[in-house]
Design a protein around this motif. Structure first.
Motif, short mmCIF file in Angstrom:
data_model
loop_
_atom_site.label_atom_id
_atom_site.label_comp_id
_atom_site.label_asym_id
_atom_site.label_seq_id
_atom_site.Cartn_x
_atom_site.Cartn_y
_atom_site.Cartn_z
N GLN A 132 0.82 -1.21 0.00
CA GLN A 132 0.00 0.00 0.00
C GLN A 132 0.86 1.26 0.00
O GLN A 132 1.96 1.29 0.55
CB GLN A 132 -0.91 0.02 1.23
N THR A 182 -4.42 12.39 -2.78
CA THR A 182 -4.90 11.50 -1.73
C THR A 182 -5.50 12.24 -0.54
O THR A 182 -5.95 11.60 0.42
CB THR A 182 -3.77 10.57 -1.23
N TRP A 193 -5.49 13.26 5.66
CA TRP A 193 -5.06 12.07 4.92
C TRP A 193 -5.26 10.81 5.74
O TRP A 193 -5.25 10.84 6.98
CB TRP A 193 -3.58 12.17 4.53
N TYR A 197 -3.15 3.67 1.46
CA TYR A 197 -4.02 3.75 0.28
C TYR A 197 -3.73 2.58 -0.65
O TYR A 197 -2.59 2.09 -0.71
CB TYR A 197 -3.76 5.05 -0.49
N LYS A 203 -7.36 4.76 -3.21
CA LYS A 203 -8.45 4.84 -2.25
C LYS A 203 -7.94 4.39 -0.89
O LYS A 203 -7.13 3.46 -0.80
CB LYS A 203 -9.63 3.94 -2.67
N PRO A 204 -8.40 5.02 0.21
CA PRO A 204 -7.92 4.63 1.54
C PRO A 204 -8.28 3.19 1.88
O PRO A 204 -9.34 2.70 1.48
CB PRO A 204 -8.61 5.62 2.48
#
Length: 340
Positions: A132, A182, A193, A197, A203-204
Motif C-alpha cells: 500500500q 490523496t 489524509w 491507500y 483509495k484509503p
C-alpha cells in the motif's frame, strides 16, 4: 624551494589518502547491514529497531542475508535513517564509501516509487498491506524529505551526484502530486489524509487489524509541514488551508494524553486538562468521529471499549495539531505573505 614544494605536495597526497580512510563506526555498520537492492530492514530478531550503537550481531546479519531484499522497507524510519546518517558521516569524514552507500540507498528509494507518485511500505515484498501507499509512521514523507533535500542541495545532500539530483526532482514532484490526490474529501470539503491507500486506485484502506480505514492525524500533521516547505501553488495553498481548518474543527478541547512507564510497561491515559486539546489518532471518514481498532479487527467508537492490551500498546491520541495551528501555520502565512 623545489624540495619544499615536493614536501607540501607529498603531505597533501598523504592527507587526502588518510582522510579517505577515516571511518565512522555507525556508518560502517550501516553499510554491513545494507541489503543488495540498497535498502535496509527495520527489525532485529526480537522485533526491536536495529540499534547501530551496539556491536555487529552475527545472528542478525545471518537473518538479513538469508531474507535478502524481502526485508527492505521505509517503515519505522528504516532506509531514510541510514541514508541521512551516511550523508552526515560523509560530510564529517569525506570517506567516499559512505556517499556511495547513501546513493545506493537513494537508488532504492527511486526504484520503489509507483507511477502515481506513491511509495509502498516495503519493496519488493508486497505481502498483505506492505504494497500500500503508506503515510503511516511518516514513511512516505521521510522519503520525500530526502528527495527534497537532494533537489535543493540541503542537509549535506549537495554531495550527491547529478544523475540522482535530476531523478530526485522528478520523483519529488510526482510525490507531491500524489499527496494532493490523496487528501480525502468529506462532504465536498478537503480534510486530511489516511494512513494507507490502495497502490492502484489511491483509495484509503485498512492496514493492520487495529488500524482501520480512517483519517490519520499524526501523519497528516507531518504531511502539512512537508507541504509548507514547498513553493506555494494554488493547489498547495488550498491543501494546507483545508487541512488546518479540519484540525481546528476536529480538536477535542479540555483534554491531554499522557504516556508514562510503570514496571517497564507503557501506561497511556486520557485526562481532563483545561486549556489543552487533543486529537484522536484516527477519525472515521464518513462521520468524522474518533475511531479505534482492536487486535480482532473490530472497530470501536469508544476508547474505553478497546482491549487493555491495545489501549496501552498503541498511541490513540496526540497533541501535535496545536503546534501546527498556532505556530507552524502562522509562520508559513507570514513567510509567504499570505493573509489568513
Amino acid at each position: 624551494m623545489m624540495n619544499l614544494k615536493l614536501t607540501i605536495a607529498s603531505f597533501c597526497l598523504v592527507t587526502t589518502a588518510v582522510s579517505a580512510q577515516v571511518k565512522d563506526t555507525l556508518a560502517e555498520k550501516m553499510m554491513v547491514y545494507q541489503l543488495p537492492n540498497g535498502g535496509w530492514g527495520k527489525h532485529t530478531s526480537d522485533k526491536k529497531n536495529v540499534d547501530y550503537s551496539l556491536k555487529l550481531d552475527p545472528k542478525l546479519l545471518k537473518i538479513i542475508k538469508a531474507a535478502d531484499n524481502d526485508l527492505a522497507t521505509i517503515d519505522n524510519n528504516a532506509t531514510s535513517k541510514e541514508i541521512n546518517s551516511l550523508i552526515k558521516a560523509y560530510q564529517a569524514t569525506k570517506n567516499p564509501d559512505y556517499l556511495k552507500s547513501a546513493e545506493k540507498g537513494i537508488e532504492y528509494l527511486l526504484s520503489m516509487q509507483y507511477p502515481n507518485g506513491g511509495f509502498p511500505q516495503y519493496f519488493p515484498n508486497s505481502a498483505i498491506y506492505r504494497k500500500q501507499v503508506t503515510y503511516n509512521d511518516n514513511a512516505m514523507i521521510n522519503v520525500l524529505t530526502i528527495l527534497y533535500n537532494i533537489s535543493e542541495g540541503k542537509e549535506g545532500f549537495d554531495a550527491v551526484n547529478s544523475p540522482w539530483k535530476e531523478k530526485s526532482k522528478v520523483a519529488l514532484q510526482k510525490g507531491i502530486e500524489c499527496i494532493l490526490k490523496t487528501q480525502i474529501q468529506q462532504n465536498g470539503k478537503l480534510s486530511i489524509w489516511a494512513d494507507q491507500y490502495n497502490e492502484v486506485t489511491l483509495k484509503p484502506e485498512k492496514a493492520r487489524a487495529f488500524e482501520p480505514m480512517s483519517l490519520a492525524t499524526g501523519e497528516s500533521v507531518n504531511i502539512v509541514k512537508f507541504l509548507m516547505m514547498q513553493p506555494v501553488t494554488p493547489e498547495i495553498e488550498r491543501s494546507i488551508r483545508s487541512a488546518i481548518q479540519w484540525f481546528k474543527e476536529s480538536k477535542i478541547e479540555g483534554y491531554t494524553y499522557n504516556v508514562s512507564k510503570e514496571s517497564d510497561k507503557a501506561v497511556r491515559t486520557l485526562s481532563k486538562k483545561e486549556g489543552s486539546a487533543v486529537w484522536a489518532r484516527f477519525y472515521d471518514i464518513p462521520t468524522n468521529k474518533p475511531v479505534f481498532g482492536d487486535r480482532d479487527g473490530s472497530v470501536k467508537f469508544n476508547y474505553e471499549d478497546v482491549s487493555e492490551e491495545r489501549r496501552m500498546g498503541y498511541s490513540w491520541y496526540n497533541e501535535s495539531g496545536t503546534k501546527l495551528i498556532e505556530k507552524e501555520y502562522v509562520k508559513w502565512l507570514k513567510k509567504n505573505k499570505i493573509s489568513e
